[in-house]
Every structure is written in structure tokens, then in C-alpha cells.
Scaffold this active site. Structure first.
Site, mmCIF file in Angstrom:
data_model
loop_
_atom_site.group_PDB
_atom_site.id
_atom_site.type_symbol
_atom_site.label_atom_id
_atom_site.label_comp_id
_atom_site.label_asym_id
_atom_site.label_seq_id
_atom_site.Cartn_x
_atom_site.Cartn_y
_atom_site.Cartn_z
ATOM 1 N N GLY A 155 32.906 -123.337 11.274
ATOM 2 C CA GLY A 155 31.533 -122.932 11.542
ATOM 3 C C GLY A 155 30.473 -123.752 10.828
ATOM 4 N N HIS A 199 30.258 -131.734 21.075
ATOM 5 C CA HIS A 199 31.570 -132.372 21.231
ATOM 6 C C HIS A 199 31.617 -133.625 20.354
ATOM 7 C CE1 HIS A 199 35.347 -133.326 23.146
ATOM 8 N NE2 HIS A 199 34.926 -134.572 23.211
ATOM 9 N N ASP A 223 34.040 -130.629 29.275
ATOM 10 C CA ASP A 223 33.247 -131.655 28.581
ATOM 11 C C ASP A 223 32.527 -132.591 29.561
ATOM 12 O OD1 ASP A 223 34.128 -130.594 26.139
ATOM 13 O OD2 ASP A 223 35.868 -131.925 26.084
ATOM 14 N N LEU A 264 36.821 -122.349 28.875
ATOM 15 C CA LEU A 264 36.184 -121.185 29.503
ATOM 16 C C LEU A 264 36.367 -121.225 31.018
ATOM 17 C CD1 LEU A 264 32.977 -121.302 27.322
ATOM 18 C CD2 LEU A 264 34.706 -119.485 27.288
ATOM 19 N N ARG A 294 42.444 -113.940 31.238
ATOM 20 C CA ARG A 294 41.303 -114.644 30.665
ATOM 21 C C ARG A 294 39.993 -114.051 31.171
ATOM 22 N NH1 ARG A 294 40.859 -121.030 31.143
ATOM 23 N NH2 ARG A 294 40.190 -120.677 33.275
ATOM 24 N N MET A 332 37.255 -123.230 20.454
ATOM 25 C CA MET A 332 38.361 -124.052 20.935
ATOM 26 C C MET A 332 39.160 -123.382 22.066
ATOM 27 S SD MET A 332 37.564 -126.591 19.181
ATOM 28 C CE MET A 332 38.811 -127.864 19.032
ATOM 29 N N ARG A 333 38.452 -122.803 23.009
ATOM 30 C CA ARG A 333 39.079 -122.207 24.191
ATOM 31 C C ARG A 333 38.395 -122.770 25.415
ATOM 32 N NH1 ARG A 333 43.707 -119.391 24.807
ATOM 33 N NH2 ARG A 333 44.180 -118.390 22.837
#
Ligand code: GAR
Length: 194
Positions: A14, A111, A147, A95, A67, A92-93
Site C-alpha cells: 500500500g 502499473h 493493462d 477484474l 468471481r 493483484m486480481r
């Protein structure tokens, strides 16, 4: 000035979240951080946020059958905070399309590469392996492709002789902490739009 209500999604340390919290302490910053949501209950960033008096929540994807249901639960938390904008900060998932579409134009990510170079994971090691002279970071809108959304800001750093993934990551991280608050400012003031 009404400050935009911003929620941050994290999975770990964080430090980008902390940079956004720090920026939003300035009275003339156009956004306030109203909540931090983690998909890991043990994320150190949750403690940092709580120490600043910011609402926190954690939701483990493994506790949801799909999900989609996990992401619906995230949306309910974000809506309970009356969230205008979502910042992914080391979340870090990947979506799903429903969640991304729901927040499209209102969700940005940082990123650790000069996108479109090095999408995905392990960006610093891959950049070093390719022998590139420059590396960096990108704040971009989140769209359904991983990304792939349009960039709002980028920062470049040199790759230096003897760099390891760790030394390069540290040099990039300094720039991440600088451009993420600036990109959120552009979003919150309407100067950056999808
Ligand atoms: C940051 O370097 C961020 O750019 C990267 O994870 C790190 C999180 O650090 N994000 C990604 O790789 C997204 N795919 P932080 O938790 O200290 O902000």
C-alpha cells in the site's frame, strides 16, 4: 469545491495508497480518500489506512462461489462509501468485465512499466532481461483488456548498470508515488477523461 470521493483497492504494502492519502490531506486537493478495500485481510496497507482514520474492508475472493459474486460484494462496499472514483494500487486480481464496465471511466490503475510495454507481472525483471535503456510506470484508465486502457500519465527512469529487479523497482516506485496523486488530480477535476 466538492471533493470527489475516492476508494482505493489494494492487495499488499500500500505505498501508492499512502501516497494518495498523503496528497489528499492538502485542503486544495480535489479528492478525498473515503475507504480502502483489500482482497487480502493481512495486507499491511489496511493498517496504514486505519491509522489515518480511513474506513477499511477486506473481502477474500475464495469465500465467494464465483468471481462475479465477489466483485458484486466489492461494489456493495464501494457504494456504501458513496464512491465516485476507484484507484487500483497494487490490487493483484484481474477484474471481470461486469465490474470493469460498471466503473469504466471512473477507475484507474498504476502499473510498473511504460505501457504498452510489459503488461502483466514481473515487469522489472522482464525489462532488465531485454536490456532496455529506460523503464518506468503508467497510470491508466481500467478497461476490459488487461493493462490496456488509455494512459493518463507516465514517468520514465533510466536503467543503470548493475541494476537488479529490486533496485529498478525502487527507482520506479519513487515515480509511481509522484504521478499517481497527479493523475488522480487530473481525473477528479475532469481534466482526464476516458
Ligand atoms: C506497485 O509497484 C504497483 O505499480 C504494482 O504493484 C506495486 C504495489 O506496491 N502494481 C502492479 O503490478 C499491478 N499489476 P504498493 O502496494 O506499495 O503500492
Amino acid at each position: 469545491m466538492t471533493r470527489k470521493r475516492v476508494a482505493i483497492l489494494i492487495s499488499g504494502r500500500g505505498s501508492n495508497m499512502a501516497a494518495l492519502i498523503e496528497a489528499a490531506r492538502a485542503p486544495d486537493y480535489p479528492a478525498e480518500i473515503v475507504g480502502v478495500l483489500s482482497n487480502k485481510a493481512a495486507a499491511p496497507g489496511l493498517g496504514t489506512a486505519a491509522a489515518h482514520g480511513i474506513a477499511t474492508a477486506s473481502l477474500a475472493q475464495s469465500r465467494f462461489p464465483t468471481r462475479e459474486l465477489f466483485e458484486d460484494a466489492m461494489t456493495r462496499v464501494l457504494e456504501s462509501w458513496e464512491t465516485d472514483y476507484v484507484c487500483l494500487a497494487g490490487f493483484m486480481r484481474i477484474l471481470g468485465a461486469d465490474f470493469v464496465n460498471r466503473w469504466m471511466g471512473r477507475m484507474i490503475n498504476i502499473h510498473p512499466s511504460l505501457l504498452p510495454a510489459y503488461r502483466g507481472l514481473d515487469t522489472h525483471r522482464r525489462a532488465l532481461a531485454d536490456g532496455v535503456a529506460e523503464h518506468g510506470c503508467t497510470v491508466h484508465f481500467v478497461t476490459p483488456g488487461l493493462d490496456e486502457g488509455p494512459a493518463i500519465l507516465q514517468a520514465r527512469v533510466p536503467v543503470l548498470p548493475g541494476d537488479t529487479p529490486e533496485t529498478l523497482a525502487a527507482r520506479v516506485l519513487v515515480e509511481e508515488h509522484r504521478i499517481y496523486p497527479e493523475a488522480l488530480r487530473l481525473l477528479a477535476t475532469g481534466q482526464a477523461r476516458l
